[in-house]
Scaffold this motif. Structure first.
Motif, PDB file in Angstrom:
ATOM      1  N   ILE A  54      -0.935   6.402   5.152  1.00  0.00           N
ATOM      2  CA  ILE A  54      -2.281   5.825   5.230  1.00  0.00           C
ATOM      3  C   ILE A  54      -2.270   4.369   4.791  1.00  0.00           C
ATOM      4  CG2 ILE A  54      -4.596   5.944   4.235  1.00  0.00           C
ATOM      5  CD1 ILE A  54      -4.112   8.928   3.831  1.00  0.00           C
ATOM      6  N   ALA A  55      -1.564   4.120   3.665  1.00  0.00           N
ATOM      7  CA  ALA A  55      -1.523   2.759   3.120  1.00  0.00           C
ATOM      8  C   ALA A  55      -0.916   1.806   4.160  1.00  0.00           C
ATOM      9  CB  ALA A  55      -0.723   2.736   1.826  1.00  0.00           C
ATOM     10  N   LYS A  56       0.107   2.276   4.822  1.00  0.00           N
ATOM     11  CA  LYS A  56       0.771   1.446   5.833  1.00  0.00           C
ATOM     12  C   LYS A  56      -0.184   1.163   6.989  1.00  0.00           C
ATOM     13  CE  LYS A  56       5.177   1.181   8.162  1.00  0.00           C
ATOM     14  NZ  LYS A  56       6.312   1.917   8.664  1.00  0.00           N
ATOM     15  N   GLU A  67      -7.976  -2.475  -9.170  1.00  0.00           N
ATOM     16  CA  GLU A  67      -9.304  -3.041  -9.450  1.00  0.00           C
ATOM     17  C   GLU A  67      -9.921  -3.781  -8.265  1.00  0.00           C
ATOM     18  OE1 GLU A  67      -8.901  -5.508 -12.917  1.00  0.00           O
ATOM     19  OE2 GLU A  67      -7.525  -6.900 -11.922  1.00  0.00           O
ATOM     20  N   ASN A  68      -9.091  -4.254  -7.342  1.00  0.00           N
ATOM     21  CA  ASN A  68      -9.649  -4.978  -6.194  1.00  0.00           C
ATOM     22  C   ASN A  68      -9.815  -4.110  -4.958  1.00  0.00           C
ATOM     23  OD1 ASN A  68      -9.759  -7.393  -7.680  1.00  0.00           O
ATOM     24  ND2 ASN A  68      -7.562  -7.712  -7.334  1.00  0.00           N
ATOM     25  N   GLY A  69      -9.680  -2.804  -5.111  1.00  0.00           N
ATOM     26  CA  GLY A  69      -9.838  -1.900  -3.963  1.00  0.00           C
ATOM     27  C   GLY A  69      -8.667  -1.996  -3.007  1.00  0.00           C
ATOM     28  N   GLU A  70      -8.871  -1.528  -1.794  1.00  0.00           N
ATOM     29  CA  GLU A  70      -7.807  -1.504  -0.777  1.00  0.00           C
ATOM     30  C   GLU A  70      -6.547  -0.853  -1.336  1.00  0.00           C
ATOM     31  OE1 GLU A  70      -7.330  -4.797   1.928  1.00  0.00           O
ATOM     32  OE2 GLU A  70      -9.039  -5.785   1.021  1.00  0.00           O
ATOM     33  N   VAL A  71      -6.752   0.284  -1.965  1.00  0.00           N
ATOM     34  CA  VAL A  71      -5.633   0.974  -2.593  1.00  0.00           C
ATOM     35  C   VAL A  71      -5.673   2.465  -2.251  1.00  0.00           C
ATOM     36  CG1 VAL A  71      -6.856   1.384  -4.786  1.00  0.00           C
ATOM     37  CG2 VAL A  71      -4.393   1.223  -4.809  1.00  0.00           C
ATOM     38  N   VAL A  72      -4.481   3.038  -2.081  1.00  0.00           N
ATOM     39  CA  VAL A  72      -4.351   4.488  -1.922  1.00  0.00           C
ATOM     40  C   VAL A  72      -3.531   4.940  -3.125  1.00  0.00           C
ATOM     41  CG1 VAL A  72      -3.551   6.395  -0.471  1.00  0.00           C
ATOM     42  CG2 VAL A  72      -4.177   4.206   0.591  1.00  0.00           C
TER      43      VAL A  72
END
Ligand code: DC
Length: 231
Positions: free
Chosen positions: A24-26, A126-131
């Motif tokens: 998913i992250a990719k 903290e900045n989102g866009e994370v799995v």
């Protein structure tokens, strides 16, 4: 345009959380964080200093050493995600060995260890866009995550997957040994006092006992599309 979100993936051991989280992250270009690797790295440190053995844990000694335990991820261009380092040493291979698996639940049950690692995880995301995958991501680390998944599968199916994986890497293990480890960890992780493994009320459960990796990926991507759609 799509909304940037935080994706929390929790669930039992060997449910394929990290495989799907990496995929998913990719796909989304998000950061991937394997929080289990962080607990495993601290466990490896404790094992090397003989603070933890199969039947003993010297919690006091480990707590004294916490300020000297530096766990972080170094981005690997080829792999496309961060690789776990313990005091600047790449320990990715070593932390996956059975003896670390056998001791990690004891170390992960120590509140001060969790406090230290949770603070670090919150900073990384903290900045989102994370799995992020683990056991307490949707309940403790990011209770406000926009998408929370809770992965399950039968213990036998999970042991079978982990056994094949360990064998492929050349490890000498038996299926029974792996199944026992999976069941013991389920028990310890779900019954510990601090941040036990529980499904967050708003998490979506995915039982992948009979799902192919492709079907599971498609299902999750559909859920993500719903959450990231700008209405
Ligand atoms: O995901 P894993 O199997 O590599 O995790 C190793 C252990 O670490 C697992 O038995 C429970 C613990 N863990 C935890 O307590 N909290 C997390 N967020 C991640 C893992």
């Amino acid at each position: 345009m799509s909304k940037k979100i935080t994706i929390a993936i929790d669930g039992y051991s060997s449910t394929g959380k990290s495989t799907v989280a990496k995929q998913i992250a990719k796909q989304l270009g998000y950061i991937y964080v394997d929080t289990g690797a962080m607990y495993r790295a601290v466990t490896l440190y404790a094992m090397r200093k003989v603070m933890v053995t199969d039947d003993r844990l010297s919690e006091e000694a480990l707590l004294r050493h916490l300020p000297f335990i530096n766990v972080n991820f170094k981005f690997d261009e080829d792999l496309g995600y961060g690789v776990i380092h313990l005091n600047n040493e790449n320990v990715e291979k070593e932390i996956r060995l059975m003896d670390v698996s056998n001791n990690v639940s004891k170390v992960a049950a120590i509140p001060k260890v969790r406090e230290m690692l949770v603070a670090q995880q919150q900073k990384m995301g903290e900045n989102g866009e994370v799995v992020m995958d683990g056991r307490d991501i949707g309940t403790v680390v990011f209770p406000n995550a926009e998408l929370k998944l809770f992965m399950t599968a039968s213990a036998e199916k999970r042991a079978e997957r982990r056994y094949t994986e360990l064998k492929e890497k050349g490890n000498e293990v038996t299926y029974e040994e792996v199944l026992k480890n999976v069941e013991d960890r389920d028990h310890l992780d779900s019954t510990r006092e601090t941040s036990p493994l529980v499904k967050a009320d708003d998490a979506i459960e995915i039982d992948n006992t009979n799902l192919t990796r492709e079907d599971q990926f498609d299902k999750i991507m559909a859920l993500i599309s719903e959450k990231t759609a700008v209405k």
